[in-house]
Enzyme design. Structure first.
Site, mmCIF file in Angstrom:
data_model
loop_
_atom_site.group_PDB
_atom_site.id
_atom_site.type_symbol
_atom_site.label_atom_id
_atom_site.label_comp_id
_atom_site.label_asym_id
_atom_site.label_seq_id
_atom_site.Cartn_x
_atom_site.Cartn_y
_atom_site.Cartn_z
ATOM 1 C CG HIS A 142 14.378 92.091 36.795
ATOM 2 N ND1 HIS A 142 14.225 92.148 38.118
ATOM 3 C CD2 HIS A 142 14.461 93.291 36.288
ATOM 4 C CE1 HIS A 142 14.488 93.516 38.466
ATOM 5 N NE2 HIS A 142 14.828 94.059 37.239
ATOM 6 C CG ASP B 32 18.031 94.319 39.670
ATOM 7 O OD1 ASP B 32 18.568 94.160 40.795
ATOM 8 O OD2 ASP B 32 17.433 95.361 39.506
ATOM 9 N NE ARG C 21 9.943 94.575 38.919
ATOM 10 C CZ ARG C 21 10.905 95.863 38.754
ATOM 11 N NH1 ARG C 21 11.924 95.834 37.841
ATOM 12 N NH2 ARG C 21 10.837 96.760 39.511
ATOM 13 C CG ASN D 173 17.613 97.505 42.949
ATOM 14 O OD1 ASN D 173 17.838 97.358 42.005
ATOM 15 N ND2 ASN D 173 16.476 98.147 43.479
ATOM 16 C CG HIS D 174 15.240 93.766 42.324
ATOM 17 N ND1 HIS D 174 13.888 93.521 42.564
ATOM 18 C CD2 HIS D 174 15.216 94.890 41.604
ATOM 19 C CE1 HIS D 174 13.306 94.446 42.097
ATOM 20 N NE2 HIS D 174 14.086 95.341 41.608
ATOM 21 C CG HIS E 137 22.229 97.578 39.858
ATOM 22 N ND1 HIS E 137 21.739 96.611 38.749
ATOM 23 C CD2 HIS E 137 21.012 97.822 40.195
ATOM 24 C CE1 HIS E 137 20.443 96.673 38.760
ATOM 25 N NE2 HIS E 137 20.040 97.095 39.548
ATOM 26 C CE LYS F 91 17.207 104.569 47.409
ATOM 27 N NZ LYS F 91 16.341 105.594 47.247
ATOM 28 N NE ARG G 35 14.919 103.698 40.247
ATOM 29 C CZ ARG G 35 14.924 102.518 39.509
ATOM 30 N NH1 ARG G 35 15.442 102.393 38.385
ATOM 31 N NH2 ARG G 35 14.279 101.626 40.054
ATOM 32 C CG HIS H 71 18.906 100.828 38.943
ATOM 33 N ND1 HIS H 71 18.228 99.980 39.859
ATOM 34 C CD2 HIS H 71 18.722 101.903 39.544
ATOM 35 C CE1 HIS H 71 17.509 100.654 40.747
ATOM 36 N NE2 HIS H 71 17.973 101.763 40.577
#
Length: 318
Positions: free
Chosen positions: A25, A57, A61, A90-91, A222, A247, A254, A275
């Site tokens: 991140h 990821d 952030r 996903n990022h 991920h 998606k 989750r 994740h």
């Protein structure tokens, strides 16, 4: 008659070192410190021949996504005998969508078709409507959008969009949500984003637990694999990087991807992910995301077969 010398052929080779690194991140200093700690923890011969799996990821952030990608891109030339695996998070998927390097849907459907399912969220999430949006994957539009709310449901302040992509734009020197990012991202970064894999499999990875050394299959993805869906179909879909869905559950699910699918419990299979913003080790299910993209939380990695956890905050000496 002299006794024969013992044969060296009976020596059992040590299991290879496999290191799985959690969500970075955009924190380059954490990544540099973690890498130094990993180097100091393992014998150079083993470390330099290790398989290193990055769980995705890399952006958002934290402030230095551009420097993180530079670091990762340079690893194969600095450590030519290591094997490097770069999973898409996903990022990263959303970043790739915005800069236009996702593969086109294989079934002839346009990315625009995927907007419909979530269109009630468009105004609230402020989806991107600038240059090039007309056939952009939904996640790219969300990533570069301008969220109306100031805080998420956990009280954390949004950084530009629902993805907290503002710091990534800033790391390339452009304002959040600007189409200038498409030109500002260098070609080698676009190549990296285009070539990330959605899933990775290793056929023989050792793990050390109360039963001793076990030989397992390893699947790295991920977020995880969905419960109640055919695992073979999921693997095929993720390997093919099929982008027609708005998606991708394997990258962004989750609760539905938290556990190991029952189908994989028949033969020992490690499923490792990031994740989830947690460090969770239960049997062969490994979730390595202790940092969760928060500045005050550590970046963690797990090494196999030993199951040793190493963090950027560890004060290690050789």
């Amino acid at each position: 008659m002299a006794e024969a010398e013992p044969s060296n052929n009976s020596v059992v080779a040590e299991p290879r070192l496999v290191i799985c690194i959690g969500d970075i991140h955009g924190y380059i200093t954490k990544l540099q410190n973690l890498w130094s700690n990993l180097e100091s923890q393992f014998d150079p011969q083993h470390f330099n021949a290790a398989t290193i799996i990055f769980l995705g990821d890399y952006c958002d952030r934290g402030p230095d996504a551009k420097k993180v990608l530079d670091f990762l891109i340079n690893l194969p030339s600095k450590y030519p005998n290591q094997k490097h695996v770069f999973l898409s998070g996903n990022h990263d998927f959303a970043f790739a969508a915005f800069v236009g390097v996702l593969p086109e849907p294989q079934n002839g459907v346009s990315f625009k078709e995927g907007w419909k399912k979530y269109e009630e969220s468009e105004d609230r999430e402020g989806w991107y409507k600038g240059e090039g949006y007309e056939n952009m994957h939904l996640q790219g539009r969300m990533w570069a959008g301008h969220i109306k709310a100031r805080f998420d449901n956990k009280g954390n302040e949004f950084m530009g969009s629902v993805y907290d992509a503002g710091p990534t734009f800033a790391s390339y020197g452009v304002p959040h949500g600007s189409s200038d990012l498409m030109k500002a991202v260098p070609d080698d970064h676009k190549k990296f984003l285009a070539e990330m894999v959605w899933i990775h499999e290793e056929d023989d990875v050792c793990i050390e637990d109360e039963e001793g050394i076990r030989h397992c299959k390893l699947i790295a993805v991920h977020a995880g694999l969905e419960k109640g869906k055919n695992v073979g179909e999921q693997l095929r879909f993720l390997k093919a990087k099929e982008t027609h869905l708005p998606k991708i559950e394997g990258l962004s699910g989750r609760k539905n991807v938290w556990d190991i699918p029952e189908e994989l419990t028949e033969k020992p299979t490690i499923v490792v992910s990031g994740h989830h913003g947690k460090l969770h080790i239960e049997g062969l299910r490994l979730i390595i995301d202790e940092g969760g993209g928060f500045e005050n939380k550590p970046l963690a990695a797990i090494a196999l077969p030993s199951m040793k956890l190493v963090r950027d905050t560890d004060n290690l000496t050789k």
